[in-house]
Structure formats: C-alpha cells, structure tokens
Design a protein around this motif. Structure first.
Motif, PDB file in Angstrom:
ATOM      1  N   ARG A  37       0.966  -1.228  -0.038  1.00 18.95           N
ATOM      2  CA  ARG A  37       0.115  -0.166  -0.111  1.00 18.95           C
ATOM      3  C   ARG A  37       0.885   1.371   0.071  1.00 18.95           C
ATOM      4  O   ARG A  37       2.078   1.077   0.236  1.00 18.95           O
ATOM      5  N   LYS A  38       0.153   2.409  -0.142  1.00 22.10           N
ATOM      6  CA  LYS A  38       0.980   3.641  -0.383  1.00 22.10           C
ATOM      7  C   LYS A  38       1.130   3.958   1.394  1.00 22.10           C
ATOM      8  O   LYS A  38       1.817   5.195   1.290  1.00 22.10           O
ATOM      9  N   TYR A  39       0.820   3.351   2.208  1.00 24.62           N
ATOM     10  CA  TYR A  39       0.864   4.098   3.439  1.00 24.62           C
ATOM     11  C   TYR A  39       1.575   2.861   4.433  1.00 24.62           C
ATOM     12  O   TYR A  39       0.991   1.695   4.099  1.00 24.62           O
ATOM     13  N   PRO A  40       2.274   3.345   5.338  1.00 30.44           N
ATOM     14  CA  PRO A  40       2.523   2.235   6.328  1.00 30.44           C
ATOM     15  C   PRO A  40       1.584   1.659   7.432  1.00 30.44           C
ATOM     16  O   PRO A  40       0.831   2.366   7.591  1.00 30.44           O
ATOM     17  N   ARG A  41       1.677   0.464   7.461  1.00 32.72           N
ATOM     18  CA  ARG A  41       0.650  -0.015   8.622  1.00 32.72           C
ATOM     19  C   ARG A  41       1.278  -1.075   9.512  1.00 32.72           C
ATOM     20  O   ARG A  41       2.119  -1.981   8.990  1.00 32.72           O
ATOM     21  N   CYS A  42       0.596  -1.494  10.380  1.00 31.60           N
ATOM     22  CA  CYS A  42       0.954  -2.645  11.220  1.00 31.60           C
ATOM     23  C   CYS A  42      -0.347  -3.589  11.209  1.00 31.60           C
ATOM     24  O   CYS A  42      -1.389  -3.115  10.913  1.00 31.60           O
ATOM     25  N   ILE A  43       0.118  -4.998  11.118  1.00 31.95           N
ATOM     26  CA  ILE A  43      -0.824  -5.810  11.080  1.00 31.95           C
ATOM     27  C   ILE A  43      -0.762  -6.696  12.391  1.00 31.95           C
ATOM     28  O   ILE A  43       0.389  -6.609  13.205  1.00 31.95           O
ATOM     29  N   PHE A  85      -7.524 -18.712  22.220  1.00 31.17           N
ATOM     30  CA  PHE A  85      -7.101 -17.343  21.351  1.00 31.17           C
ATOM     31  C   PHE A  85      -5.993 -16.620  21.467  1.00 31.17           C
ATOM     32  O   PHE A  85      -5.770 -16.317  22.738  1.00 31.17           O
ATOM     33  N   LEU A  86      -5.130 -16.426  20.488  1.00 33.86           N
ATOM     34  CA  LEU A  86      -3.989 -15.697  20.608  1.00 33.86           C
ATOM     35  C   LEU A  86      -3.870 -14.448  19.766  1.00 33.86           C
ATOM     36  O   LEU A  86      -4.306 -14.621  18.689  1.00 33.86           O
ATOM     37  N   VAL A  87      -3.647 -13.423  20.457  1.00 28.70           N
ATOM     38  CA  VAL A  87      -3.493 -11.965  19.619  1.00 28.70           C
ATOM     39  C   VAL A  87      -2.169 -11.870  19.431  1.00 28.70           C
ATOM     40  O   VAL A  87      -1.372 -11.842  20.395  1.00 28.70           O
ATOM     41  N   ARG A  88      -1.541 -11.747  18.147  1.00 28.58           N
ATOM     42  CA  ARG A  88      -0.217 -11.306  17.903  1.00 28.58           C
ATOM     43  C   ARG A  88      -0.332  -9.701  17.159  1.00 28.58           C
ATOM     44  O   ARG A  88      -0.955  -9.657  16.435  1.00 28.58           O
ATOM     45  N   GLU A  89       0.554  -8.959  17.877  1.00 34.55           N
ATOM     46  CA  GLU A  89       0.392  -7.549  17.583  1.00 34.55           C
ATOM     47  C   GLU A  89       1.891  -7.181  17.472  1.00 34.55           C
ATOM     48  O   GLU A  89       2.696  -7.637  17.465  1.00 34.55           O
ATOM     49  N   GLU A  90       1.826  -5.752  17.537  1.00 36.08           N
ATOM     50  CA  GLU A  90       3.103  -5.043  17.156  1.00 36.08           C
ATOM     51  C   GLU A  90       4.184  -5.677  18.343  1.00 36.08           C
ATOM     52  O   GLU A  90       4.079  -6.004  19.206  1.00 36.08           O
ATOM     53  N   LYS A  91       5.492  -5.204  17.850  1.00 37.13           N
ATOM     54  CA  LYS A  91       6.566  -5.928  18.469  1.00 37.13           C
ATOM     55  C   LYS A  91       6.655  -7.224  19.036  1.00 37.13           C
ATOM     56  O   LYS A  91       7.247  -7.508  20.090  1.00 37.13           O
ATOM     57  N   GLY A  92       5.841  -8.081  18.509  1.00 38.33           N
ATOM     58  CA  GLY A  92       6.036  -9.628  18.707  1.00 38.33           C
ATOM     59  C   GLY A  92       5.140  -9.827  20.125  1.00 38.33           C
ATOM     60  O   GLY A  92       5.098 -10.648  20.698  1.00 38.33           O
ATOM     61  N   GLN A  93       4.412  -8.921  20.459  1.00 40.28           N
ATOM     62  CA  GLN A  93       3.567  -8.946  21.626  1.00 40.28           C
ATOM     63  C   GLN A  93       2.465 -10.134  21.538  1.00 40.28           C
ATOM     64  O   GLN A  93       1.836 -10.061  20.399  1.00 40.28           O
ATOM     65  N   ARG A  94       2.317 -11.096  22.448  1.00 41.22           N
ATOM     66  CA  ARG A  94       1.412 -12.238  22.484  1.00 41.22           C
ATOM     67  C   ARG A  94       0.379 -11.944  23.731  1.00 41.22           C
ATOM     68  O   ARG A  94       1.117 -12.042  24.671  1.00 41.22           O
ATOM     69  N   VAL A  95      -1.005 -12.029  23.450  1.00 46.52           N
ATOM     70  CA  VAL A  95      -1.719 -12.262  24.516  1.00 46.52           C
ATOM     71  C   VAL A  95      -2.782 -13.180  24.287  1.00 46.52           C
ATOM     72  O   VAL A  95      -3.199 -13.173  23.190  1.00 46.52           O
ATOM     73  N   TYR A  96      -3.141 -14.025  25.265  1.00 42.42           N
ATOM     74  CA  TYR A  96      -4.083 -15.047  25.431  1.00 42.42           C
ATOM     75  C   TYR A  96      -5.338 -15.040  25.750  1.00 42.42           C
ATOM     76  O   TYR A  96      -5.318 -14.188  26.612  1.00 42.42           O
ATOM     77  N   PHE A  97      -6.413 -15.407  25.222  1.00 37.98           N
ATOM     78  CA  PHE A  97      -7.692 -15.212  25.751  1.00 37.98           C
ATOM     79  C   PHE A  97      -8.304 -16.518  25.612  1.00 37.98           C
ATOM     80  O   PHE A  97      -8.119 -17.445  24.863  1.00 37.98           O
ATOM     81  N   ASP A  98      -9.380 -16.563  26.521  1.00 40.59           N
ATOM     82  CA  ASP A  98     -10.275 -17.820  26.571  1.00 40.59           C
ATOM     83  C   ASP A  98     -11.367 -17.723  25.730  1.00 40.59           C
ATOM     84  O   ASP A  98     -12.050 -18.652  25.251  1.00 40.59           O
ATOM     85  N   PHE A  99     -11.853 -16.310  25.152  1.00 39.19           N
ATOM     86  CA  PHE A  99     -12.901 -16.214  24.444  1.00 39.19           C
ATOM     87  C   PHE A  99     -12.502 -15.308  23.208  1.00 39.19           C
ATOM     88  O   PHE A  99     -11.664 -14.440  23.414  1.00 39.19           O
ATOM     89  N   PHE A 100     -13.239 -15.796  22.089  1.00 44.04           N
ATOM     90  CA  PHE A 100     -12.761 -14.923  20.818  1.00 44.04           C
ATOM     91  C   PHE A 100     -13.200 -13.364  21.072  1.00 44.04           C
ATOM     92  O   PHE A 100     -12.480 -12.358  20.761  1.00 44.04           O
ATOM     93  N   GLU A 101     -14.314 -13.342  21.579  1.00 44.62           N
ATOM     94  CA  GLU A 101     -14.870 -11.877  21.802  1.00 44.62           C
ATOM     95  C   GLU A 101     -13.831 -10.884  22.593  1.00 44.62           C
ATOM     96  O   GLU A 101     -13.716  -9.846  22.305  1.00 44.62           O
ATOM     97  N   HIS A 122      -5.609  -4.752  10.663  1.00 46.75           N
ATOM     98  CA  HIS A 122      -4.358  -3.656  10.227  1.00 46.75           C
ATOM     99  C   HIS A 122      -4.814  -2.422  10.802  1.00 46.75           C
ATOM    100  O   HIS A 122      -6.038  -2.198  11.195  1.00 46.75           O
ATOM    101  N   LYS A 123      -3.894  -1.462  10.895  1.00 43.63           N
ATOM    102  CA  LYS A 123      -4.143  -0.231  11.507  1.00 43.63           C
ATOM    103  C   LYS A 123      -3.040   0.709  10.808  1.00 43.63           C
ATOM    104  O   LYS A 123      -1.880   0.392  10.612  1.00 43.63           O
ATOM    105  N   PRO A 124      -3.290   1.920  10.333  1.00 45.21           N
ATOM    106  CA  PRO A 124      -2.585   2.598   9.622  1.00 45.21           C
ATOM    107  C   PRO A 124      -1.339   3.442  10.620  1.00 45.21           C
ATOM    108  O   PRO A 124      -1.781   3.570  11.796  1.00 45.21           O
TER     109      PRO A 124
END
Length: 112
Positions: free
Chosen positions: A7-13, A25-41, A90-92
């Motif tokens: 894309r023409k703009y930088p973003r994080c996924i 459920f596991l959320v992987r985000e910026e800088k390799g941070q990982r957070v676990y959850f019991d529910f998708f919501e 994603h977020k710009p």
C-alpha cells in the motif's frame, strides 16, 4: 498478490489465531507482543480497542496465504505452535487529523 499487500501508507498488522494451551485464542500484535484469551470476543475487543480493524476479505485472504506459505517454508517445521490463523487486522501508521492537533506555522512545540 503483492500488489494487494503493498500500500502507499505504512501500517501494522495483527492476527488472531486459535489452538493453544495457554488460552483458546492468541492475539499477535506490534513488536511481537502475544496475549492469550479464553474467548474470541475478548481477543477481538482487545485488539479493536488498540485501533485495529479487520482487513477486507480479499486482502485478508492474501495475507493468510502468505503467512501459511512462509510457515511451510521453514525446514523441519516451525519451532512453536502457530495455531490456526482466524483473522488478520491492520491499522495505519500515518497520523490522522485527530491524532495531531493543527498548529499555526509560528507555533512552538512543547518541551518533553
């Protein structure tokens, strides 16, 4: 494929995956941070509160295919359980008019 990802703009996924011992459920985000959850919501609300939104279907599918092929390319398999990828968000990284207040041309920036 690459044209949709680039894309023409930088973003994080960020990703939400399933199939882990610490939490369903596991959320992987910026800088390799990982957070676990019991529910998708909980996982979705956590990452949405950080400004991420779901990618359009076609683009999300391309990212999923790309990540699957990258994981499959590791000789002997991945060292860690990658789980089953459910969603790519994603977020710009560019500031919006709401992020930075408009300044007059002769205004000075505050000292940190």
């Amino acid at each position: 494929m690459a044209s949709e990802i680039t894309r023409k703009y930088p973003r994080c996924i960020a990703t939400i995956s399933a199939g882990f011992e610490k939490g369903d459920f596991l959320v992987r985000e910026e800088k390799g941070q990982r957070v676990y959850f019991d529910f998708f919501e909980e996982a979705f609300n956590y990452i949405a509160a950080k400004g991420y939104s779901r990618m359009p279907k076609g683009e999300e599918g391309e990212w999923m295919e790309l990540m699957e092929s990258i994981h499959a390319s590791v000789k002997g398999g991945m060292k860690y359980n990658t789980g089953r990828l459910l969603m790519v968000l994603h977020k710009p990284l560019i500031p919006t008019e709401y992020d930075e207040p408009a300044m007059e041309s002769n205004a000075m920036l505050p000292m940190p």
